[in-house]
Design a protein around this motif. Structure first.
Motif, PDB file in Angstrom:
ATOM      1  N   THR A  65       0.824  -1.209   0.000  1.00  0.00           N
ATOM      2  CA  THR A  65       0.000   0.000   0.000  1.00  0.00           C
ATOM      3  C   THR A  65       0.860   1.261   0.000  1.00  0.00           C
ATOM      4  O   THR A  65       2.076   1.210   0.224  1.00  0.00           O
ATOM      5  N   ASP A  66       0.201   2.403  -0.200  1.00  0.00           N
ATOM      6  CA  ASP A  66       0.905   3.685  -0.125  1.00  0.00           C
ATOM      7  C   ASP A  66       1.498   3.881   1.273  1.00  0.00           C
ATOM      8  O   ASP A  66       2.620   4.386   1.414  1.00  0.00           O
ATOM      9  N   ASP A  67       0.745   3.480   2.298  1.00  0.00           N
ATOM     10  CA  ASP A  67       1.241   3.608   3.663  1.00  0.00           C
ATOM     11  C   ASP A  67       2.465   2.713   3.883  1.00  0.00           C
ATOM     12  O   ASP A  67       3.438   3.112   4.527  1.00  0.00           O
ATOM     13  N   ASP A  68       2.417   1.505   3.322  1.00  0.00           N
ATOM     14  CA  ASP A  68       3.583   0.607   3.391  1.00  0.00           C
ATOM     15  C   ASP A  68       4.798   1.272   2.753  1.00  0.00           C
ATOM     16  O   ASP A  68       5.908   1.225   3.305  1.00  0.00           O
ATOM     17  N   MET A  69       4.589   1.879   1.582  1.00  0.00           N
ATOM     18  CA  MET A  69       5.710   2.494   0.862  1.00  0.00           C
ATOM     19  C   MET A  69       6.338   3.618   1.689  1.00  0.00           C
ATOM     20  O   MET A  69       7.562   3.773   1.716  1.00  0.00           O
ATOM     21  N   HIS A  70       5.489   4.381   2.372  1.00  0.00           N
ATOM     22  CA  HIS A  70       6.010   5.440   3.250  1.00  0.00           C
ATOM     23  C   HIS A  70       6.879   4.828   4.347  1.00  0.00           C
ATOM     24  O   HIS A  70       7.995   5.303   4.611  1.00  0.00           O
ATOM     25  N   CYS A  71       6.384   3.755   4.963  1.00  0.00           N
ATOM     26  CA  CYS A  71       7.125   3.118   6.055  1.00  0.00           C
ATOM     27  C   CYS A  71       8.442   2.514   5.563  1.00  0.00           C
ATOM     28  O   CYS A  71       9.464   2.572   6.262  1.00  0.00           O
ATOM     29  N   HIS A  72       8.433   1.937   4.362  1.00  0.00           N
ATOM     30  CA  HIS A  72       9.657   1.351   3.820  1.00  0.00           C
ATOM     31  C   HIS A  72      10.717   2.431   3.589  1.00  0.00           C
ATOM     32  O   HIS A  72      11.902   2.208   3.865  1.00  0.00           O
ATOM     33  N   MET A  73      10.302   3.578   3.103  1.00  0.00           N
ATOM     34  CA  MET A  73      11.248   4.674   2.882  1.00  0.00           C
ATOM     35  C   MET A  73      11.830   5.158   4.211  1.00  0.00           C
ATOM     36  O   MET A  73      13.047   5.347   4.348  1.00  0.00           O
ATOM     37  N   ILE A  74      10.968   5.339   5.219  1.00  0.00           N
ATOM     38  CA  ILE A  74      11.445   5.796   6.523  1.00  0.00           C
ATOM     39  C   ILE A  74      12.352   4.742   7.154  1.00  0.00           C
ATOM     40  O   ILE A  74      13.372   5.068   7.777  1.00  0.00           O
ATOM     41  N   ALA A  75      11.991   3.461   7.000  1.00  0.00           N
ATOM     42  CA  ALA A  75      12.814   2.376   7.562  1.00  0.00           C
ATOM     43  C   ALA A  75      14.216   2.411   6.960  1.00  0.00           C
ATOM     44  O   ALA A  75      15.219   2.280   7.679  1.00  0.00           O
ATOM     45  N   TYR A  76      14.294   2.575   5.651  1.00  0.00           N
ATOM     46  CA  TYR A  76      15.597   2.663   4.972  1.00  0.00           C
ATOM     47  C   TYR A  76      16.401   3.846   5.502  1.00  0.00           C
ATOM     48  O   TYR A  76      17.582   3.713   5.845  1.00  0.00           O
ATOM     49  N   GLN A  77      15.761   4.998   5.598  1.00  0.00           N
ATOM     50  CA  GLN A  77      16.458   6.193   6.059  1.00  0.00           C
ATOM     51  C   GLN A  77      16.900   6.047   7.515  1.00  0.00           C
ATOM     52  O   GLN A  77      18.006   6.485   7.882  1.00  0.00           O
ATOM     53  N   TRP A  78      16.052   5.419   8.342  1.00  0.00           N
ATOM     54  CA  TRP A  78      16.394   5.252   9.754  1.00  0.00           C
ATOM     55  C   TRP A  78      17.601   4.325   9.920  1.00  0.00           C
ATOM     56  O   TRP A  78      18.547   4.660  10.634  1.00  0.00           O
ATOM     57  N   VAL A  79      17.580   3.178   9.248  1.00  0.00           N
ATOM     58  CA  VAL A  79      18.700   2.241   9.367  1.00  0.00           C
ATOM     59  C   VAL A  79      19.973   2.850   8.801  1.00  0.00           C
ATOM     60  O   VAL A  79      21.046   2.754   9.416  1.00  0.00           O
ATOM     61  N   LEU A  80      19.882   3.478   7.639  1.00  0.00           N
ATOM     62  CA  LEU A  80      21.060   4.119   7.048  1.00  0.00           C
ATOM     63  C   LEU A  80      21.616   5.183   7.978  1.00  0.00           C
ATOM     64  O   LEU A  80      22.837   5.285   8.170  1.00  0.00           O
ATOM     65  N   GLY A  81      20.737   5.974   8.582  1.00  0.00           N
ATOM     66  CA  GLY A  81      21.171   7.025   9.489  1.00  0.00           C
ATOM     67  C   GLY A  81      21.865   6.468  10.722  1.00  0.00           C
ATOM     68  O   GLY A  81      22.917   6.973  11.142  1.00  0.00           O
ATOM     69  N   GLU A  82      21.289   5.414  11.308  1.00  0.00           N
ATOM     70  CA  GLU A  82      21.889   4.815  12.500  1.00  0.00           C
ATOM     71  C   GLU A  82      23.212   4.115  12.165  1.00  0.00           C
ATOM     72  O   GLU A  82      24.172   4.179  12.937  1.00  0.00           O
TER      73      GLU A  82
END
Length: 205
Positions: free
Chosen positions: A158-175
């Protein structure tokens, strides 16, 4: 394409930097392709798979560094049974048949915590109190449904899933970046000022 390292050509066994760079490139290409057909479930699923390949490679890269430090006795910590379970085999490449498969969120928390302990990084602590970690958990649940589907709806991204996947990528990359930046800064402090400055400049910190 090579399926094993060419030692005679100077290739390493792991090539962790190349691994992460290639997987990041996959994510970028996946999003670029998706822009041309944003409703394609096939392309959305490709984004999810590319994202979580990168996330799991980040975790393994940290463990690789920690294992190397322990094997070479750069650090000789007293590990708890839980930490040993997290780290797995101390071989260059862990034995996937014997290493315990931890849930992804537990694996991330325990791996980052262990790395900070081994490297003596008192200044670093994994950030799990914000929106990034919450969206990561949602993204992980959506990925699990996708990779272990029971119904047609489990494979719909879903669109909501896609938002979460983008944030998950950014969060892991940032950490991941924050952890290694803290390590480089710690190493730089232990060197003569001139060498420490050169290290920081060379690492982009």
């Amino acid at each position: 394409m090579p399926s094993s390292p060419r030692i005679d050509k100077g290739e390493g066994f792991i090539r962790a930097h190349d691994l992460l760079e290639e997987l990041q490139s996959d994510i970028h290409r996946a999003y670029e392709t998706l822009e041309n057909d944003s409703e394609s479930q096939y392309l959305r699923r490709f984004v999810v798979r590319a994202t979580f390949s990168f996330i799991e490679a980040c975790i393994e890269t940290i463990k690789l560094e920690v294992r190397s430090n322990i094997r070479t006795e750069l650090f000789t910590p007293d590990l708890t049974d839980k930490e040993k379970e997290t780290l797995g085999s101390l071989h260059v490449i862990g034995d996937r048949r014997t290493d315990k498969q931890l849930p992804l969120d537990a694996n991330i928390k325990r791996t980052f915590r262990l790395a900070a302990k081994i490297w003596g990084l008192d200044s670093y602590q994994l950030t799990t109190s914000g929106e990034g970690f919450v969206d990561f958990l949602r993204s992980k649940d959506a990925r699990n449904r996708l990779t272990h589907p029971r119904t047609y709806y489990d494979i719909q991204v879903t669109d909501d899933d896609m938002h979460c996947h983008m944030i998950a990528y950014q969060w892991v990359l940032g950490e991941f970046s924050r952890l290694f930046r803290a390590r480089v800064e710690d190493i730089a402090r232990s060197l003569p000022p001139k060498d420490g400055k050169r290290l920081l400049q060379g690492s982009g910190v």
